[in-house]
Write a protein that holds these residues in place. Structure first.
Motif, PDB file in Angstrom:
ATOM      1  N   GLU A 261     -24.076  -1.249  14.762  1.00  0.00           N
ATOM      2  CA  GLU A 261     -24.221  -0.605  16.140  1.00  0.00           C
ATOM      3  C   GLU A 261     -24.102  -1.598  17.121  1.00  0.00           C
ATOM      4  O   GLU A 261     -24.860  -2.422  17.438  1.00  0.00           O
ATOM      5  N   GLU A 316     -16.383  10.709  20.750  1.00  0.00           N
ATOM      6  CA  GLU A 316     -16.119  11.114  19.270  1.00  0.00           C
ATOM      7  C   GLU A 316     -14.720  10.514  19.081  1.00  0.00           C
ATOM      8  O   GLU A 316     -13.638  10.570  19.765  1.00  0.00           O
ATOM      9  N   ASP A 336     -15.774  11.765  12.444  1.00  0.00           N
ATOM     10  CA  ASP A 336     -16.682  10.994  12.916  1.00  0.00           C
ATOM     11  C   ASP A 336     -18.211  11.031  12.328  1.00  0.00           C
ATOM     12  O   ASP A 336     -18.581  11.985  12.627  1.00  0.00           O
ATOM     13  N   ASN A 337     -18.761  10.161  11.505  1.00  0.00           N
ATOM     14  CA  ASN A 337     -19.818  10.083  11.129  1.00  0.00           C
ATOM     15  C   ASN A 337     -21.050   9.289  11.960  1.00  0.00           C
ATOM     16  O   ASN A 337     -21.958   9.098  11.070  1.00  0.00           O
ATOM     17  N   ARG A 338     -20.651   8.857  12.836  1.00  0.00           N
ATOM     18  CA  ARG A 338     -21.701   8.098  13.497  1.00  0.00           C
ATOM     19  C   ARG A 338     -22.803   8.789  13.845  1.00  0.00           C
ATOM     20  O   ARG A 338     -22.907   9.974  14.042  1.00  0.00           O
ATOM     21  N   GLU A 339     -23.963   8.390  13.914  1.00  0.00           N
ATOM     22  CA  GLU A 339     -25.166   8.931  14.062  1.00  0.00           C
ATOM     23  C   GLU A 339     -25.232   9.227  15.612  1.00  0.00           C
ATOM     24  O   GLU A 339     -24.544   8.682  16.463  1.00  0.00           O
ATOM     25  N   VAL A 340     -26.264  10.107  15.812  1.00  0.00           N
ATOM     26  CA  VAL A 340     -26.551  10.680  17.149  1.00  0.00           C
ATOM     27  C   VAL A 340     -27.808  10.106  17.692  1.00  0.00           C
ATOM     28  O   VAL A 340     -28.697  10.154  16.945  1.00  0.00           O
ATOM     29  N   ASP A 341     -27.772   9.494  18.975  1.00  0.00           N
ATOM     30  CA  ASP A 341     -29.053   9.199  19.556  1.00  0.00           C
ATOM     31  C   ASP A 341     -30.014  10.182  20.194  1.00  0.00           C
ATOM     32  O   ASP A 341     -29.624  11.554  20.028  1.00  0.00           O
ATOM     33  N   SER A 342     -31.096   9.886  20.689  1.00  0.00           N
ATOM     34  CA  SER A 342     -32.184  10.750  21.330  1.00  0.00           C
ATOM     35  C   SER A 342     -31.525  11.804  22.335  1.00  0.00           C
ATOM     36  O   SER A 342     -32.033  12.791  22.572  1.00  0.00           O
ATOM     37  N   ARG A 346     -23.180  10.273  20.147  1.00  0.00           N
ATOM     38  CA  ARG A 346     -22.766   9.423  19.088  1.00  0.00           C
ATOM     39  C   ARG A 346     -23.019   7.959  19.391  1.00  0.00           C
ATOM     40  O   ARG A 346     -22.620   7.630  20.394  1.00  0.00           O
ATOM     41  N   LYS A 347     -23.618   7.283  18.335  1.00  0.00           N
ATOM     42  CA  LYS A 347     -23.726   5.933  18.530  1.00  0.00           C
ATOM     43  C   LYS A 347     -22.396   4.976  18.626  1.00  0.00           C
ATOM     44  O   LYS A 347     -22.275   4.103  17.747  1.00  0.00           O
ATOM     45  N   THR A 348     -21.420   5.364  19.400  1.00  0.00           N
ATOM     46  CA  THR A 348     -20.284   4.481  19.685  1.00  0.00           C
ATOM     47  C   THR A 348     -20.372   4.249  21.196  1.00  0.00           C
ATOM     48  O   THR A 348     -20.397   5.080  22.116  1.00  0.00           O
TER      49      THR A 348
END
Length: 569
Positions: A261, A316, A336-342, A346-348
């Motif tokens: 990240e 994305e 796109d399998n990046r995690e998602v923040d609060s 997506r954490k990009t």
């Protein structure tokens, strides 16, 4: 409607109308879009030629006919959809995707209404509504992926007004030049750029993503504030006692494929997106093709000044690709399998910073060195947290003396006040640190901090979010790769980032980058010390006293070098 000021700033650049405090399409446009949404059996739109005629009719209903599109745009749409796209694919496109895009456009007014009604509740009252993020005005815009899809459908149908964009230093946002360039001088890379865009619309029309993307203009203030970091001068960098962060070198691989990240650097044009919607096809343009949601920033982000950067969080990725520049090719779907923040992003994290163009010999002058390091520093620092903290201090009437008391004196700097990404003590705490630091292990208080682990009271890193970058401004822009790699390292370290991952892309001048960075870290240099070496080298280069590259000029020639390197391998 809420957020009237936000809407007022962007409304001249949108195709929708404001009537009786609500947004809408003209009746003729609604009729045309409803026909398109019913499919080719109702609309008779089943070819690129007929599609562009429909586009022209909708533009006429919006009174945009006088704002001429690229002369070959109609030919480009016809070439792609009637000749380059297979018959089966074209049939599915006109039967399924065009109707879904028309439906999305019909929803644009209501999507915008809903956006403005909720915009100020996303970040505890911070302004996040769609508006022009003008130069020298730090701010952030949050957009849902659905709204972005509708806005990009406007780009595909060439519905954005264009007459007043140049006066506001805004890049072009309609897709007419993208298609016109395909016809004017056909090459495969342009066809494959369009394939990425077409694939994006296929994906969102099949299943609309429901997360968010934020666009932030970051500004280093030119004037010094009572609590803030301002645009740094040479003295700031020369006296910095910040330790250099970890430096990782990758000879193979791509920035967008990195797993950590981190902030991924966009080697940007000052007009964000560069030639993405024209014929450009290098690092920035490719990123805008595989992450098309980035394109919507071109709608409301005027060109960057020297003290500005743009951070985009959450875009994305939809496409895979191979090649670069003329060899660029779309190579299929990307999940796109990046995690998602609060916040639903997506954490990009993508940071756009524009380098000097064709600097040649002047890039070794102090003014240019400062411009480049401050540009990178602006992008790498988390200025939004600083500005929010500064506002809190102002509201509480907190002055520097009170801050000192709250911290328990100059020897105790808490993470609450050492702002993330902002070297706060350079303005206020630096003198206190130099004069009052306890003597430890024979190191006097006036000496620089050498060990960030032992002296963690004085430095707080930006979590685990580092910098992922490469040869910024070194290709078509003509920068010195050795110079730019060190400048970015200095900026990342000063911004308190824990690491910088550097992709060399096979650049011959950077063959020894790994060894050089390890040698520098072995000697525990600070930002100030390495900066001073860079300035000295650049001065000699500018005066013609050396023609060596920085790495060759820097490294010792004595035999001790080899043994030192063996110890750290």
């Amino acid at each position: 409607m809420d957020n009237r000021e936000d809407l007022a700033s962007i409304l001249p650049f949108l195709p929708v109308l404001l009537r009786s405090s609500s947004l809408s399409w003209p009746p003729q446009v609604v009729e045309a879009l409803k026909a398109l949404s019913s499919g080719p059996h109702h609309s008779s739109i089943d070819s690129g030629v007929l599609l562009f005629l429909a586009i022209s009719d909708i533009r006429s209903s919006l009174s945009l006919s006088s704002q001429r599109l690229a002369s070959s745009a109609a030919d480009g749409y016809a070439l792609f959809f009637d000749d380059l796209m297979s018959r089966d694919e074209a049939k599915r496109w006109f039967a399924d995707v065009i109707p879904a895009m028309a439906n999305l456009l019909l929803q644009l007014p209501s999507l915008l209404e809903a956006h403005y009604q909720s915009a100020d509740s996303l970040l505890n009252g911070v302004q996040t509504g769609l508006r022009l993020l003008n130069s020298q005005q730090a701010g952030i815009v949050f957009l849902s992926q659905e709204l972005i899809g509708a806005l990009l459908a406007c780009s595909f149908f060439c519905l954005f007004p264009i007459s007043n964009r140049g006066a506001k230093h805004l890049p072009k946002i309609n897709f007419d030049h993208l298609f016109a360039s395909l016809y004017d001088s056909y090459d495969e890379k342009q066809e494959n750029k369009i394939k990425c865009i077409i694939h994006y619309f296929k994906r969102i029309c099949l299943c609309m993503p429901m997360f968010y993307v934020s666009f932030e203009r970051k500004v280093l203030p030119l004037e010094h504030g009572p609590l803030g970091v301002s645009y740094p001068k040479a003295d700031f960098w020369s006296k910095s006692v910040v330790p250099l962060c970890r430096f990782e070198v990758f000879r193979l691989g791509l920035l967008e494929d990195q797993a950590s990240e981190a902030l991924e650097v966009d080697f940007a044009n000052k007009y964000i997106g560069g030639g993405a919607l024209h014929r450009g096809c290098v690092q920035e343009e490719i990123r805008f093709m595989i992450n098309p949601e980035l394109i919507v920033g071109m709608l409301f982000l005027p060109s960057m000044e020297d003290n500005e950067a743009i951070e985009i969080f959450g875009a994305e990725r939809f496409s895979n690709y191979t090649g670069y520049a003329s060899s660029f090719r779309f190579s299929g779907d990307h999940v796109d399998n990046r995690e998602v923040d609060s916040m639903g992003r997506r954490k990009t994290r993508i940071i756009a910073i524009d380098a000097l163009s064709s600097p040649r010999q002047r890039q070794y002058g102090l003014e240019c060195l400062l411009r480049e390091i401050n540009k990178a520093f602006c992008g790498f620092s988390d200025l939004s947290k600083f500005h929010r903290r500064q506002k809190l201090f102002e509201n509480d009437g907190c002055c520097s003396t009170q801050v000192d008391q709250d911290l328990g004196g100059p020897n105790c700097i808490s993470t609450d006040y050492l702002l993330v990404g902002v070297p706060f003590y350079f303005d206020y705490f630096h003198d206190a640190l130099s004069s009052s630091m306890e003597t430890k292990e024979g190191i006097s208080g006036s000496q620089r901090i050498r060990n960030p682990e032992k002296d963690s009271r004085y430095l707080v890193c930006q979590d685990d979010i580092g910098i992922v970058t490469g040869n910024w401004g070194c290709g078509a822009f003509g920068g010195d790769p050795e110079l730019k790699s060190i400048i970015q390292w200095l900026a990342a370290s000063q911004a308190l980032r824990p690491f910088i991952s550097y992709f060399t892309f096979g650049e011959a001048a950077l063959q020894t980058l790994d060894q050089v960075s390890r040698w520098i870290l072995l000697h525990e240099w600070t930002v100030g010390e390495l900066w001073n070496m860079l300035v000295e080298y650049s001065s000699q280069r500018l005066k013609g006293k050396t023609n060596l590259g920085f790495f060759t000029w820097l490294l010792p020639t004595h035999t001790a070098y080899d043994s030192q390197m063996c110890d750290i391998r």
